[in-house]
Design a protein around this motif. Sequence first.
Motif, PDB file in Angstrom:
ATOM      1  N   SER A 153       0.828  -1.200   0.000  1.00 46.52           N
ATOM      2  CA  SER A 153       0.000   0.000   0.000  1.00 46.52           C
ATOM      3  C   SER A 153       0.865   1.253   0.000  1.00 46.52           C
ATOM      4  O   SER A 153       0.592   2.226  -0.717  1.00 46.52           O
ATOM      5  CB  SER A 153      -0.933   0.002   1.222  1.00 46.52           C
ATOM      6  OG  SER A 153      -1.841  -1.078   1.181  1.00 46.52           O
ATOM      7  N   TYR A 154       1.925   1.237   0.816  1.00 45.10           N
ATOM      8  CA  TYR A 154       2.860   2.362   0.838  1.00 45.10           C
ATOM      9  C   TYR A 154       3.523   2.530  -0.531  1.00 45.10           C
ATOM     10  O   TYR A 154       3.658   3.664  -1.032  1.00 45.10           O
ATOM     11  CB  TYR A 154       3.934   2.138   1.905  1.00 45.10           C
ATOM     12  CG  TYR A 154       3.556   2.607   3.285  1.00 45.10           C
ATOM     13  CD1 TYR A 154       4.034   3.823   3.779  1.00 45.10           C
ATOM     14  CD2 TYR A 154       2.744   1.844   4.111  1.00 45.10           C
ATOM     15  CE1 TYR A 154       3.700   4.257   5.055  1.00 45.10           C
ATOM     16  CE2 TYR A 154       2.395   2.263   5.376  1.00 45.10           C
ATOM     17  CZ  TYR A 154       2.880   3.470   5.846  1.00 45.10           C
ATOM     18  OH  TYR A 154       2.539   3.896   7.108  1.00 45.10           O
ATOM     19  N   VAL A 166       1.384   4.304  -2.975  1.00 44.88           N
ATOM     20  CA  VAL A 166       1.385   5.760  -2.769  1.00 44.88           C
ATOM     21  C   VAL A 166       2.657   6.382  -3.339  1.00 44.88           C
ATOM     22  O   VAL A 166       2.617   7.428  -4.001  1.00 44.88           O
ATOM     23  CB  VAL A 166       1.247   6.085  -1.267  1.00 44.88           C
ATOM     24  CG1 VAL A 166       1.507   7.570  -1.003  1.00 44.88           C
ATOM     25  CG2 VAL A 166      -0.132   5.692  -0.756  1.00 44.88           C
ATOM     26  N   ARG A 169       2.488   6.663  -7.058  1.00 44.26           N
ATOM     27  CA  ARG A 169       1.667   7.804  -7.491  1.00 44.26           C
ATOM     28  C   ARG A 169       2.433   9.115  -7.336  1.00 44.26           C
ATOM     29  O   ARG A 169       2.344   9.998  -8.195  1.00 44.26           O
ATOM     30  CB  ARG A 169       0.376   7.859  -6.665  1.00 44.26           C
ATOM     31  CG  ARG A 169      -0.646   6.799  -7.015  1.00 44.26           C
ATOM     32  CD  ARG A 169      -1.963   7.077  -6.318  1.00 44.26           C
ATOM     33  NE  ARG A 169      -2.972   6.105  -6.685  1.00 44.26           N
ATOM     34  CZ  ARG A 169      -3.144   4.934  -6.070  1.00 44.26           C
ATOM     35  NH1 ARG A 169      -2.363   4.607  -5.050  1.00 44.26           N
ATOM     36  NH2 ARG A 169      -4.083   4.100  -6.469  1.00 44.26           N
ATOM     37  N   PHE A 212      -1.726  16.219  -3.896  1.00 43.07           N
ATOM     38  CA  PHE A 212      -3.041  15.777  -3.425  1.00 43.07           C
ATOM     39  C   PHE A 212      -4.165  16.398  -4.249  1.00 43.07           C
ATOM     40  O   PHE A 212      -5.205  15.761  -4.477  1.00 43.07           O
ATOM     41  CB  PHE A 212      -3.205  16.092  -1.942  1.00 43.07           C
ATOM     42  CG  PHE A 212      -2.311  15.266  -1.059  1.00 43.07           C
ATOM     43  CD1 PHE A 212      -2.287  13.886  -1.179  1.00 43.07           C
ATOM     44  CD2 PHE A 212      -1.468  15.853  -0.141  1.00 43.07           C
ATOM     45  CE1 PHE A 212      -1.456  13.106  -0.389  1.00 43.07           C
ATOM     46  CE2 PHE A 212      -0.628  15.088   0.657  1.00 43.07           C
ATOM     47  CZ  PHE A 212      -0.623  13.719   0.523  1.00 43.07           C
ATOM     48  N   LEU A 216      -4.481  14.253  -7.271  1.00 44.52           N
ATOM     49  CA  LEU A 216      -5.197  13.005  -6.999  1.00 44.52           C
ATOM     50  C   LEU A 216      -6.709  13.223  -6.982  1.00 44.52           C
ATOM     51  O   LEU A 216      -7.476  12.411  -7.527  1.00 44.52           O
ATOM     52  CB  LEU A 216      -4.741  12.418  -5.656  1.00 44.52           C
ATOM     53  CG  LEU A 216      -3.301  11.892  -5.562  1.00 44.52           C
ATOM     54  CD1 LEU A 216      -3.036  11.329  -4.178  1.00 44.52           C
ATOM     55  CD2 LEU A 216      -3.038  10.819  -6.621  1.00 44.52           C
ATOM     56  N   ILE A 236     -10.107  10.303  -6.413  1.00 44.74           N
ATOM     57  CA  ILE A 236      -9.821   9.515  -5.226  1.00 44.74           C
ATOM     58  C   ILE A 236     -10.842   9.821  -4.133  1.00 44.74           C
ATOM     59  O   ILE A 236     -11.266  10.974  -3.965  1.00 44.74           O
ATOM     60  CB  ILE A 236      -8.379   9.801  -4.733  1.00 44.74           C
ATOM     61  CG1 ILE A 236      -7.951   8.812  -3.658  1.00 44.74           C
ATOM     62  CG2 ILE A 236      -8.221  11.229  -4.259  1.00 44.74           C
ATOM     63  CD1 ILE A 236      -6.467   8.898  -3.313  1.00 44.74           C
ATOM     64  N   ARG A 247      -9.617   7.223   0.963  1.00 42.03           N
ATOM     65  CA  ARG A 247      -8.354   6.845   0.352  1.00 42.03           C
ATOM     66  C   ARG A 247      -7.366   8.008   0.368  1.00 42.03           C
ATOM     67  O   ARG A 247      -6.162   7.804   0.539  1.00 42.03           O
ATOM     68  CB  ARG A 247      -8.592   6.377  -1.081  1.00 42.03           C
ATOM     69  CG  ARG A 247      -7.389   5.662  -1.683  1.00 42.03           C
ATOM     70  CD  ARG A 247      -7.749   4.985  -2.974  1.00 42.03           C
ATOM     71  NE  ARG A 247      -6.613   4.271  -3.520  1.00 42.03           N
ATOM     72  CZ  ARG A 247      -6.635   3.633  -4.685  1.00 42.03           C
ATOM     73  NH1 ARG A 247      -7.742   3.613  -5.402  1.00 42.03           N
ATOM     74  NH2 ARG A 247      -5.555   3.013  -5.120  1.00 42.03           N
ATOM     75  N   THR A 307      -3.708   8.067   2.056  1.00 38.13           N
ATOM     76  CA  THR A 307      -2.546   8.483   1.267  1.00 38.13           C
ATOM     77  C   THR A 307      -1.764   9.564   1.996  1.00 38.13           C
ATOM     78  O   THR A 307      -0.526   9.537   2.039  1.00 38.13           O
ATOM     79  CB  THR A 307      -2.992   8.991  -0.116  1.00 38.13           C
ATOM     80  OG1 THR A 307      -3.711   7.952  -0.791  1.00 38.13           O
ATOM     81  CG2 THR A 307      -1.805   9.405  -0.960  1.00 38.13           C
ATOM     82  N   LEU A 355       2.167   8.942   3.159  1.00 36.38           N
ATOM     83  CA  LEU A 355       3.253   9.804   2.658  1.00 36.38           C
ATOM     84  C   LEU A 355       3.865  10.608   3.804  1.00 36.38           C
ATOM     85  O   LEU A 355       5.080  10.819   3.849  1.00 36.38           O
ATOM     86  CB  LEU A 355       2.711  10.738   1.576  1.00 36.38           C
ATOM     87  CG  LEU A 355       3.777  11.485   0.764  1.00 36.38           C
ATOM     88  CD1 LEU A 355       4.692  10.507   0.036  1.00 36.38           C
ATOM     89  CD2 LEU A 355       3.115  12.432  -0.236  1.00 36.38           C
TER      90      LEU A 355
END
Length: 316
Positions: free
Chosen positions: A26-27, A30, A33, A74, A77, A83, A87, A91, A95
């Motif tokens: 999951s990290y 991020v 992205r 952000f 996103l 997003i 979520r 994120t 981060l």
Amino acid sequence: MTLLLHSVYVQVWSKHFRRRASTKQSYIGVLKRFEAFLLKEGFHGELDFNQFHASREHPGRYLPIQRHIIDRFFLHLKENEQITDNRLAATVTMLKLFFEFLRDMGLIEQNPMTNYPRPKCESPIQNTALSLEECMAVLKAALWRDPFYRQEFVLIWFLLITGLRLSEIRHLRRNRLHLDTRVAQVFEGQKTEQRPVAIPQDLAAELERYTTHAEYLKHANRGDEYLFHQKGAMLSVEKLRRLLSELSVAAGLSRPIRPHDLRRTAAYLMQKGGMHIVNIQHQLRHKHVGTTLRYVPPLVDLAKILEDMEYHSPQR
């Protein structure tokens, strides 16, 4: 083209990451992205968060990565990936923790996400507090490792009582410890305003013994030394993580302890001892009591908590 994922930042982070493989993925998602965003913005060359922006006022000089880059990421996103709020909040958290790790490891000079707000869809913090029995097992393991100098034993006990953050305990100096009034002034490494933390009498007595031990005095510097120094040097993040991992095994725990688990444990122990939620907030130095409530599952309903808070407020 890869930029962030093959950087020394991610390599060091990956080496020290101790959570589940699924969480790590999951990290990494991020970070992918964020990397894609930087490439889209036209960044090229070797990634250096300490020299990220060219200075307009001083040609040839560079500035660390600034918060507006994070804001634009952000916003990107939300506008381009639609997003969800949940979520996005996750994120932001991941981060932010990544940059906190880089700062703790000394890989970046400043954290661009210090005090960065999380979207208002707070979920309860995962309860990773140790039970009272687990605390005793860890303390006994630390005492068994070194029954004479007892630095590790005092360190763990201190963290379980004060709830200091990793950066705060590493920066704490002996001259900020006042055993006569039983408080420690947290002036370095803190995320919030400077506030003292209380120390009980039995811990104060153990700290007195520890700081007058011959091994401690070898590297003393008239009080300016770090309280939990390593032969005069600051306690390293890797040293503390390794210590907690080894103590977890020695104590027979089913999972490795992470530094922040001790902070959550401190909150749990204070609650279990009957301390008022406002006093727990002050000891942990949370800016908002809502953060404290996410650390400890309330033993009374929220209305009662708010009623008690109103009673304890200075205006009354």
